[in-house]
Write a protein that holds these residues in place. Structure first.
Motif, PDB file in Angstrom:
ATOM      1  N   ALA A  10      -5.603   2.034   2.953  1.00 26.88           N
ATOM      2  CA  ALA A  10      -5.731   2.046   1.492  1.00 26.88           C
ATOM      3  C   ALA A  10      -7.107   2.499   1.029  1.00 26.88           C
ATOM      4  O   ALA A  10      -7.240   3.303   0.100  1.00 26.88           O
ATOM      5  CB  ALA A  10      -5.427   0.662   0.929  1.00 26.88           C
ATOM      6  N   ILE A  33       0.840  -1.204   0.000  1.00 26.21           N
ATOM      7  CA  ILE A  33       0.000   0.000   0.000  1.00 26.21           C
ATOM      8  C   ILE A  33       0.871   1.248   0.000  1.00 26.21           C
ATOM      9  O   ILE A  33       0.617   2.206  -0.744  1.00 26.21           O
ATOM     10  CB  ILE A  33      -0.950  -0.035   1.215  1.00 26.21           C
ATOM     11  CG1 ILE A  33      -1.983  -1.157   1.048  1.00 26.21           C
ATOM     12  CG2 ILE A  33      -1.652   1.319   1.404  1.00 26.21           C
ATOM     13  CD1 ILE A  33      -2.747  -1.499   2.310  1.00 26.21           C
ATOM     14  N   ASP A  70      -7.488   2.820  -7.913  1.00 27.99           N
ATOM     15  CA  ASP A  70      -8.025   2.515  -6.591  1.00 27.99           C
ATOM     16  C   ASP A  70      -7.548   1.140  -6.139  1.00 27.99           C
ATOM     17  O   ASP A  70      -7.197   0.287  -6.967  1.00 27.99           O
ATOM     18  CB  ASP A  70      -9.558   2.536  -6.624  1.00 27.99           C
ATOM     19  CG  ASP A  70     -10.117   3.944  -6.776  1.00 27.99           C
ATOM     20  OD1 ASP A  70      -9.635   4.842  -6.062  1.00 27.99           O
ATOM     21  OD2 ASP A  70     -11.014   4.129  -7.613  1.00 27.99           O
ATOM     22  N   PRO A  71      -7.549   0.877  -4.827  1.00 26.04           N
ATOM     23  CA  PRO A  71      -7.182  -0.453  -4.339  1.00 26.04           C
ATOM     24  C   PRO A  71      -8.221  -1.492  -4.746  1.00 26.04           C
ATOM     25  O   PRO A  71      -9.428  -1.248  -4.638  1.00 26.04           O
ATOM     26  CB  PRO A  71      -7.129  -0.278  -2.819  1.00 26.04           C
ATOM     27  CG  PRO A  71      -7.945   0.935  -2.528  1.00 26.04           C
ATOM     28  CD  PRO A  71      -7.831   1.817  -3.727  1.00 26.04           C
ATOM     29  N   LEU A  85     -12.873   0.383  -1.582  1.00 28.08           N
ATOM     30  CA  LEU A  85     -12.279  -0.813  -2.174  1.00 28.08           C
ATOM     31  C   LEU A  85     -13.087  -1.252  -3.377  1.00 28.08           C
ATOM     32  O   LEU A  85     -14.314  -1.166  -3.368  1.00 28.08           O
ATOM     33  CB  LEU A  85     -12.255  -1.974  -1.171  1.00 28.08           C
ATOM     34  CG  LEU A  85     -11.408  -1.829   0.089  1.00 28.08           C
ATOM     35  CD1 LEU A  85     -11.557  -3.084   0.944  1.00 28.08           C
ATOM     36  CD2 LEU A  85      -9.952  -1.572  -0.245  1.00 28.08           C
ATOM     37  N   ILE A  89      -5.721  -2.397   5.090  1.00 26.58           N
ATOM     38  CA  ILE A  89      -6.584  -2.364   3.906  1.00 26.58           C
ATOM     39  C   ILE A  89      -7.754  -1.408   4.103  1.00 26.58           C
ATOM     40  O   ILE A  89      -7.966  -0.493   3.307  1.00 26.58           O
ATOM     41  CB  ILE A  89      -7.094  -3.781   3.581  1.00 26.58           C
ATOM     42  CG1 ILE A  89      -5.917  -4.706   3.231  1.00 26.58           C
ATOM     43  CG2 ILE A  89      -8.089  -3.735   2.419  1.00 26.58           C
ATOM     44  CD1 ILE A  89      -6.299  -6.176   3.115  1.00 26.58           C
ATOM     45  N   ALA A 130       2.367   1.764  -3.383  1.00 22.45           N
ATOM     46  CA  ALA A 130       1.379   2.292  -4.332  1.00 22.45           C
ATOM     47  C   ALA A 130       1.245   3.810  -4.193  1.00 22.45           C
ATOM     48  O   ALA A 130       1.141   4.528  -5.193  1.00 22.45           O
ATOM     49  CB  ALA A 130       0.031   1.611  -4.118  1.00 22.45           C
ATOM     50  N   THR A 131       1.224   4.307  -2.960  1.00 24.34           N
ATOM     51  CA  THR A 131       1.116   5.759  -2.775  1.00 24.34           C
ATOM     52  C   THR A 131       2.379   6.467  -3.242  1.00 24.34           C
ATOM     53  O   THR A 131       2.348   7.663  -3.534  1.00 24.34           O
ATOM     54  CB  THR A 131       0.863   6.111  -1.293  1.00 24.34           C
ATOM     55  OG1 THR A 131       1.989   5.703  -0.506  1.00 24.34           O
ATOM     56  CG2 THR A 131      -0.397   5.436  -0.784  1.00 24.34           C
ATOM     57  N   THR A 161      -4.124   5.090  -4.752  1.00 24.29           N
ATOM     58  CA  THR A 161      -3.461   3.905  -4.198  1.00 24.29           C
ATOM     59  C   THR A 161      -3.680   2.729  -5.152  1.00 24.29           C
ATOM     60  O   THR A 161      -4.548   1.882  -4.928  1.00 24.29           O
ATOM     61  CB  THR A 161      -4.027   3.581  -2.799  1.00 24.29           C
ATOM     62  OG1 THR A 161      -4.071   4.765  -2.016  1.00 24.29           O
ATOM     63  CG2 THR A 161      -3.158   2.544  -2.098  1.00 24.29           C
ATOM     64  N   VAL A 203      -3.056  -0.314  -5.815  1.00 23.24           N
ATOM     65  CA  VAL A 203      -2.560  -1.609  -5.355  1.00 23.24           C
ATOM     66  C   VAL A 203      -3.600  -2.682  -5.644  1.00 23.24           C
ATOM     67  O   VAL A 203      -4.799  -2.447  -5.505  1.00 23.24           O
ATOM     68  CB  VAL A 203      -2.229  -1.566  -3.845  1.00 23.24           C
ATOM     69  CG1 VAL A 203      -3.471  -1.263  -3.009  1.00 23.24           C
ATOM     70  CG2 VAL A 203      -1.582  -2.868  -3.374  1.00 23.24           C
ATOM     71  N   ARG A 242       2.940   0.271  -8.840  1.00 24.55           N
ATOM     72  CA  ARG A 242       1.641  -0.392  -8.983  1.00 24.55           C
ATOM     73  C   ARG A 242       1.813  -1.841  -8.543  1.00 24.55           C
ATOM     74  O   ARG A 242       1.874  -2.766  -9.367  1.00 24.55           O
ATOM     75  CB  ARG A 242       1.117  -0.285 -10.421  1.00 24.55           C
ATOM     76  CG  ARG A 242       1.067   1.155 -10.943  1.00 24.55           C
ATOM     77  CD  ARG A 242       0.368   1.273 -12.289  1.00 24.55           C
ATOM     78  NE  ARG A 242      -1.069   1.339 -12.152  1.00 24.55           N
ATOM     79  CZ  ARG A 242      -1.762   2.459 -11.950  1.00 24.55           C
ATOM     80  NH1 ARG A 242      -1.122   3.619 -11.825  1.00 24.55           N
ATOM     81  NH2 ARG A 242      -3.074   2.422 -11.849  1.00 24.55           N
TER      82      ARG A 242
END
Length: 337
Positions: A108, A78, A176-177, A153, A104, A81-82, A121, A123, A86
């Motif tokens: 995220a 996570i 987006d996650p 999510l 999570i 990703a920020t 994010t 991920v 990726r």
């Protein structure tokens, strides 16, 4: 050009094509690459069921083993990703979400909202779910409803190899996650899958089979079970329409509503435990939005409200099957005489 490959191979191909296309894509998780002191590629299992096997040698430095600490490596993914990567992180079994759920759902899932849309994010958390592998109560759960409940999510649950590749590529490219849920009993199933890259949009259900008597909404492995039930029901003159949502968040309610307005009957098949399940959520939403179209009570076919048994015979009883689905359809069709 399409050829027949397995669900496992389709996911592997999607990962390889996206890693080739975008150097920011990395893969991380337990047993993806040989651990320290191991013979490297010779020891790269590709995860517990070999989904990422072969990627370690193709993309040096971008396929990483992690410690057996889901809170650590999911948190690291996570954070990466920020920071501009990726990552595709493998949470070996969905049951292990309990170890890393704070990262999570409190981190995220909320970054974009808390930072006014300025934080992304991208991920992907790959994870296995579902019963059938004789893996007992701690490695066999269907916990998609938990992730679906969390705003922020996206949740994908492909039911076949074609969808698995298209949804995986879409997931990696999404900002987006994404929880990418792979049913462990589908890895060896085969479908025609194009060699070229393609995406499947989130929130776009697939009408697997058309019918006018009853709508069956089925998720993941249950799509195949529903198809077997529909074949049996056709012999009795019952024409079932099967809808595969493909993603549970976002959920394509419009397609389900349109079908129910035609058939007047709904059966939802969800391997999850019945309380607060996807079946109960979809059923309640349809009852609220299309009550006037219903000609029979909504039927839910789920696992029982119990942990998944280890006993072969009890686990087989636990899992929804074509006979249970067909029985639910007949109750809906026969309602009121």
């Amino acid at each position: 050009m399409a050829r027949s490959i397995t669900y496992r191979e389709a996911i592997n191909e999607a990962l390889a094509q996206e890693m080739e296309r975008d150097p920011r894509v990395i893969v991380m998780g337990e047993d993806n690459a040989g651990g320290e002191g191991s013979p490297g590629e010779m020891d790269a299992w590709g995860g517990v069921l070999g989904v990422t096997k072969g990627l370690y040698g193709k993309f040096p430095g971008r396929v990483m083993d992690t410690p057996i600490s889901e809170s650590a490596f999911i948190g690291a993914a996570i954070g990466a990703a920020t920071g501009g990567l990726r990552p595709v992180a493998e949470l070996m079994f969905i049951d292990f979400m309990g170890v890393c759920f704070d990262q999570i759902f409190n981190q995220a899932a909320k970054f974009r909202y808390m930072f006014g849309g300025k934080a992304v994010t991208p991920v992907v958390i790959r994870t296995m779910w579902g019963a059938g592998l004789r893996a007992a109560a701690q490695h066999s759960q269907s916990l998609l409803p938990v992730f679906t409940h969390v705003p922020g999510l996206k949740v994908a649950a492909p039911s076949n190899a074609y969808d698995a590749k298209g949804l995986m590529i879409a997931s990696i490219r999404d900002d987006d996650p994404v929880i990418f849920a792979e049913h462990k009993m589908l890895y060896d199933t085969v479908a025609e899958v194009p060699q070229e890259s393609y995406t499947i949009p989130f929130g776009e259900a697939n009408i697997v089979r058309e019918g006018s008597d009853v709508t069956i909404v089925a998720i993941g492995r249950m799509v195949g079970m529903a198809a077997q039930a529909a074949d049996e029901l056709a012999g009795s003159g019952i024409r079932a329409e099967i809808i595969d949502p493909r993603t549970t968040s976002p959920l394509d309610l419009d397609t389900i509503l349109e079908s129910v307005e035609t058939t007047g009957r709904l059966v939802v098949v969800d391997e999850s435990n019945p309380r607060c399940s996807l079946a109960s959520d979809i059923g309640a939403t349809i009852a609220q939005e299309a009550f006037g179209s219903l000609r029979a009570p909504i039927q839910m076919v789920t696992g029982p409200h119990t942990p998944v048994p280890f006993s072969d015979s009890l686990e087989d009883l636990f899992i929804p099957d074509p006979a249970k689905i067909a029985g639910a359809v007949k109750r809906a069709v026969d309602y009121g005489g």
